[in-house]
Design a protein around this motif. Structure first.
Motif, mmCIF file in Angstrom:
data_model
loop_
_atom_site.group_PDB
_atom_site.id
_atom_site.type_symbol
_atom_site.label_atom_id
_atom_site.label_comp_id
_atom_site.label_asym_id
_atom_site.label_seq_id
_atom_site.Cartn_x
_atom_site.Cartn_y
_atom_site.Cartn_z
ATOM 1 N N MET A 202 0.853 -1.182 0.000
ATOM 2 C CA MET A 202 0.000 0.000 0.000
ATOM 3 C C MET A 202 0.893 1.237 0.000
ATOM 4 S SD MET A 202 -2.543 1.421 2.994
ATOM 5 C CE MET A 202 -3.428 -0.101 3.132
ATOM 6 N N SER A 203 0.557 2.174 -0.886
ATOM 7 C CA SER A 203 1.321 3.410 -0.907
ATOM 8 C C SER A 203 0.381 4.575 -1.173
ATOM 9 C CB SER A 203 2.416 3.353 -1.979
ATOM 10 O OG SER A 203 3.173 4.536 -1.930
ATOM 11 N N THR A 204 0.152 5.350 -0.137
ATOM 12 C CA THR A 204 -0.600 6.595 -0.237
ATOM 13 C C THR A 204 0.222 7.639 0.523
ATOM 14 O OG1 THR A 204 -1.820 6.285 1.837
ATOM 15 C CG2 THR A 204 -2.797 5.316 -0.170
ATOM 16 N N PRO A 205 -0.006 8.913 0.297
ATOM 17 C CA PRO A 205 0.759 9.913 1.062
ATOM 18 C C PRO A 205 0.628 9.724 2.578
ATOM 19 C CG PRO A 205 -0.337 10.968 -0.785
ATOM 20 C CD PRO A 205 -0.842 9.538 -0.742
ATOM 21 N N THR A 206 -0.582 9.394 3.041
ATOM 22 C CA THR A 206 -0.773 9.204 4.482
ATOM 23 C C THR A 206 0.010 8.004 4.979
ATOM 24 O OG1 THR A 206 -2.972 10.200 4.384
ATOM 25 C CG2 THR A 206 -2.480 8.829 6.304
ATOM 26 N N PHE A 207 -0.109 6.879 4.265
ATOM 27 C CA PHE A 207 0.602 5.676 4.696
ATOM 28 C C PHE A 207 2.109 5.887 4.610
ATOM 29 C CE2 PHE A 207 2.100 1.276 4.564
ATOM 30 C CZ PHE A 207 1.392 0.756 5.642
ATOM 31 N N ASP A 208 2.567 6.591 3.592
ATOM 32 C CA ASP A 208 3.998 6.878 3.472
ATOM 33 C C ASP A 208 4.496 7.680 4.678
ATOM 34 O OD1 ASP A 208 4.050 5.515 1.087
ATOM 35 O OD2 ASP A 208 4.099 7.316 -0.173
ATOM 36 N N SER A 209 3.697 8.657 5.125
ATOM 37 C CA SER A 209 4.086 9.439 6.306
ATOM 38 C C SER A 209 4.173 8.554 7.540
ATOM 39 C CB SER A 209 3.091 10.579 6.558
ATOM 40 O OG SER A 209 3.227 11.573 5.577
ATOM 41 N N ILE A 210 3.250 7.604 7.665
ATOM 42 C CA ILE A 210 3.282 6.680 8.803
ATOM 43 C C ILE A 210 4.557 5.845 8.768
ATOM 44 C CG2 ILE A 210 2.170 4.645 9.819
ATOM 45 C CD1 ILE A 210 -0.525 5.871 8.851
ATOM 46 N N VAL A 211 4.883 5.311 7.595
ATOM 47 C CA VAL A 211 6.059 4.445 7.455
ATOM 48 C C VAL A 211 7.353 5.228 7.658
ATOM 49 C CG1 VAL A 211 7.361 3.054 5.786
ATOM 50 C CG2 VAL A 211 4.877 2.786 5.963
ATOM 51 N N GLN A 212 7.405 6.466 7.187
ATOM 52 C CA GLN A 212 8.646 7.241 7.211
ATOM 53 C C GLN A 212 8.856 8.044 8.495
ATOM 54 O OE1 GLN A 212 8.225 9.537 3.626
ATOM 55 N NE2 GLN A 212 8.233 7.717 2.337
ATOM 56 N N ARG A 213 7.812 8.207 9.300
ATOM 57 C CA ARG A 213 7.947 9.019 10.515
ATOM 58 C C ARG A 213 8.971 8.411 11.463
ATOM 59 N NH1 ARG A 213 7.715 9.086 15.406
ATOM 60 N NH2 ARG A 213 7.153 6.883 15.378
ATOM 61 N N ARG A 214 9.807 9.256 12.041
ATOM 62 C CA ARG A 214 10.808 8.841 13.022
ATOM 63 C C ARG A 214 10.770 9.806 14.205
ATOM 64 N NH1 ARG A 214 10.582 5.419 9.859
ATOM 65 N NH2 ARG A 214 12.189 4.474 8.552
ATOM 66 N N SER A 215 11.211 9.325 15.338
ATOM 67 C CA SER A 215 11.434 10.207 16.480
ATOM 68 C C SER A 215 12.784 10.875 16.271
ATOM 69 C CB SER A 215 11.417 9.399 17.779
ATOM 70 O OG SER A 215 10.125 8.879 18.010
ATOM 71 N N ILE A 216 12.761 12.190 16.153
ATOM 72 C CA ILE A 216 13.979 12.950 15.842
ATOM 73 C C ILE A 216 14.581 13.495 17.130
ATOM 74 C CG2 ILE A 216 14.896 14.956 14.605
ATOM 75 C CD1 ILE A 216 14.074 12.570 12.812
ATOM 76 N N ARG A 217 15.868 13.220 17.315
ATOM 77 C CA ARG A 217 16.573 13.671 18.513
ATOM 78 C C ARG A 217 17.703 14.649 18.203
ATOM 79 N NH1 ARG A 217 14.492 8.667 19.336
ATOM 80 N NH2 ARG A 217 13.407 8.398 21.334
ATOM 81 N N LYS A 218 17.840 14.992 16.926
ATOM 82 C CA LYS A 218 18.820 16.011 16.513
ATOM 83 C C LYS A 218 18.143 16.908 15.484
ATOM 84 C CE LYS A 218 22.941 13.201 17.225
ATOM 85 N NZ LYS A 218 24.068 12.527 16.574
ATOM 86 N N PHE A 219 18.084 18.185 15.804
ATOM 87 C CA PHE A 219 17.473 19.171 14.918
ATOM 88 C C PHE A 219 18.530 20.184 14.499
ATOM 89 C CE2 PHE A 219 14.066 17.678 17.682
ATOM 90 C CZ PHE A 219 13.037 17.447 16.787
ATOM 91 N N ASN A 220 18.374 20.735 13.277
ATOM 92 C CA ASN A 220 19.249 21.853 12.931
ATOM 93 C C ASN A 220 18.602 23.143 13.433
ATOM 94 O OD1 ASN A 220 17.600 23.079 10.862
ATOM 95 N ND2 ASN A 220 18.308 21.532 9.417
ATOM 96 N N SER A 221 19.301 24.249 13.302
ATOM 97 C CA SER A 221 18.857 25.502 13.929
ATOM 98 C C SER A 221 17.898 26.318 13.073
ATOM 99 C CB SER A 221 20.073 26.356 14.292
ATOM 100 O OG SER A 221 20.810 26.647 13.114
ATOM 101 N N THR A 222 17.506 25.813 11.901
ATOM 102 C CA THR A 222 16.609 26.563 11.019
ATOM 103 C C THR A 222 15.254 26.778 11.699
ATOM 104 O OG1 THR A 222 17.658 25.526 9.114
ATOM 105 C CG2 THR A 222 15.530 26.612 8.739
ATOM 106 N N PRO A 223 14.801 28.024 11.823
ATOM 107 C CA PRO A 223 13.491 28.257 12.438
ATOM 108 C C PRO A 223 12.367 27.630 11.599
ATOM 109 C CG PRO A 223 14.743 30.302 12.256
ATOM 110 C CD PRO A 223 15.474 29.276 11.454
ATOM 111 N N VAL A 224 11.327 27.199 12.273
ATOM 112 C CA VAL A 224 10.163 26.641 11.592
ATOM 113 C C VAL A 224 9.183 27.786 11.319
ATOM 114 C CG1 VAL A 224 8.255 25.010 11.726
ATOM 115 C CG2 VAL A 224 10.452 24.448 12.799
ATOM 116 N N PRO A 225 8.802 28.005 10.057
ATOM 117 C CA PRO A 225 7.862 29.088 9.757
ATOM 118 C C PRO A 225 6.545 28.914 10.519
ATOM 119 C CG PRO A 225 8.842 28.248 7.740
ATOM 120 C CD PRO A 225 9.251 27.310 8.832
ATOM 121 N N LYS A 226 6.010 30.029 10.973
ATOM 122 C CA LYS A 226 4.759 29.990 11.731
ATOM 123 C C LYS A 226 3.648 29.319 10.928
ATOM 124 C CE LYS A 226 1.702 32.878 14.485
ATOM 125 N NZ LYS A 226 1.375 34.237 14.945
ATOM 126 N N ALA A 227 3.619 29.523 9.618
ATOM 127 C CA ALA A 227 2.574 28.914 8.788
ATOM 128 C C ALA A 227 2.624 27.395 8.866
ATOM 129 C CB ALA A 227 2.726 29.371 7.333
#
Length: 196
Positions: A1-26
C-alpha cells in the motif's frame, strides 16, 4: 500500500537532533490544525496547545531544568537520565508545543469510575492529536519528538504554563539533522489476534 498518508506513517521517526533553522509559523499552524482535527471522545476536544519559540522556549526549558534538578533523588529518578536527554533535545529544537488537557484531574486525585473513564478517554484523544501533528510534520519535511518526560518537571512546567488542567506532553518540532533507521517492531503475528 502506498498513499501519502501511509507513506508518512512508514517514514515518521522520532527525531533527537534538529538543525537551527526556524520553523515558519505557517507550518506550525498546519501542525496545530492537524491536531485540532483529531478525533476525540464525545467530541470534547480535550486539548490546549502552547507553542513556545525563542525566549519563551528558553523559559520553558529552564522550567524543565529546575524540575529535573528537584527530581534528582526522588521517586521517579530511575528514569531521570532519559529526561535529561529529553531536555537537551527540547533546548535544541526550534519549537516546542506543550499539550495540556484542560479537563483532566490531577493524577493523585481519587475519582469515581465515570470520571476516571472520562479522563482516560480524553488522554487517548490527546494522543490522537499528537500523532496527527507528528504525521503532518513528516509530510511537511519536519521532524518531531513526542516527549512524555515532562512529568519529571511537572510542577515547574505547570507553573510556567499557568493553565488549568494537566500537562500531558510536549512535542519538539524542527528540521531533522539526522535520518534514523526504523526502530524494530513486533511482528503482526505477535500482536494481532484474528477472530473469525
Amino acid at each position: 500500500m502506498s498513499t501519502p498518508t501511509f507513506d508518512s506513517i512508514v517514514q515518521r521517526r522520532s527525531i533527537r537532533k534538529f538543525n537551527s533553522t526556524p520553523v515558519p509559523k505557517a507550518l506550525l499552524e498546519e501542525l496545530l490544525l492537524a491536531g485540532i482535527l483529531a478525533p476525540s471522545a464525545k467530541n470534547r476536544q480535550p486539548w490546549q496547545f502552547t507553542v513556545t519559540l525563542g525566549a519563551e522556549k528558553e523559559k520553558a526549558t529552564q522550567a524543565m531544568a529546575r524540575g529535573l534538578q528537584r527530581e534528582q533523588g526522588q521517586a521517579l529518578s530511575p528514569g531521570l537520565a532519559d529526561a535529561f536527554n529529553a531536555r537537551r533535545i527540547m533546548e535544541q529544537a526550534p519549537a516546542l508545543i506543550f499539550i495540556t488537557n484542560p479537563f483532566a484531574h490531577p493524577l493523585e486525585e481519587p475519582l469515581p469510575p465515570e470520571e476516571r473513564i472520562s479522563d482516560l478517554c480524553n488522554t487517548l484523544s490527546v494522543g490522537a492529536a499528537i500523532e496527527n501533528m507528528s504525521l503532518a510534520a513528516q509530510a511537511l519535511g519536519l521532524g518531531t519528538l513526542w516527549i512524555a518526560n515532562t512529568f519529571f518537571a511537572y510542577e515547574e512546567l505547570q507553573a510556567y504554563l499557568g493553565l488549568p488542567g494537566v500537562l500531558l506532553s510536549a512535542l519538539a518540532v524542527g528540521y531533522p539533522d539526522e535520518s534514523p533507521a526504523p526502530r524494530p517492531r513486533k511482528p503482526q503475528a505477535e500482536v494481532v489476534d484474528w477472530r473469525e
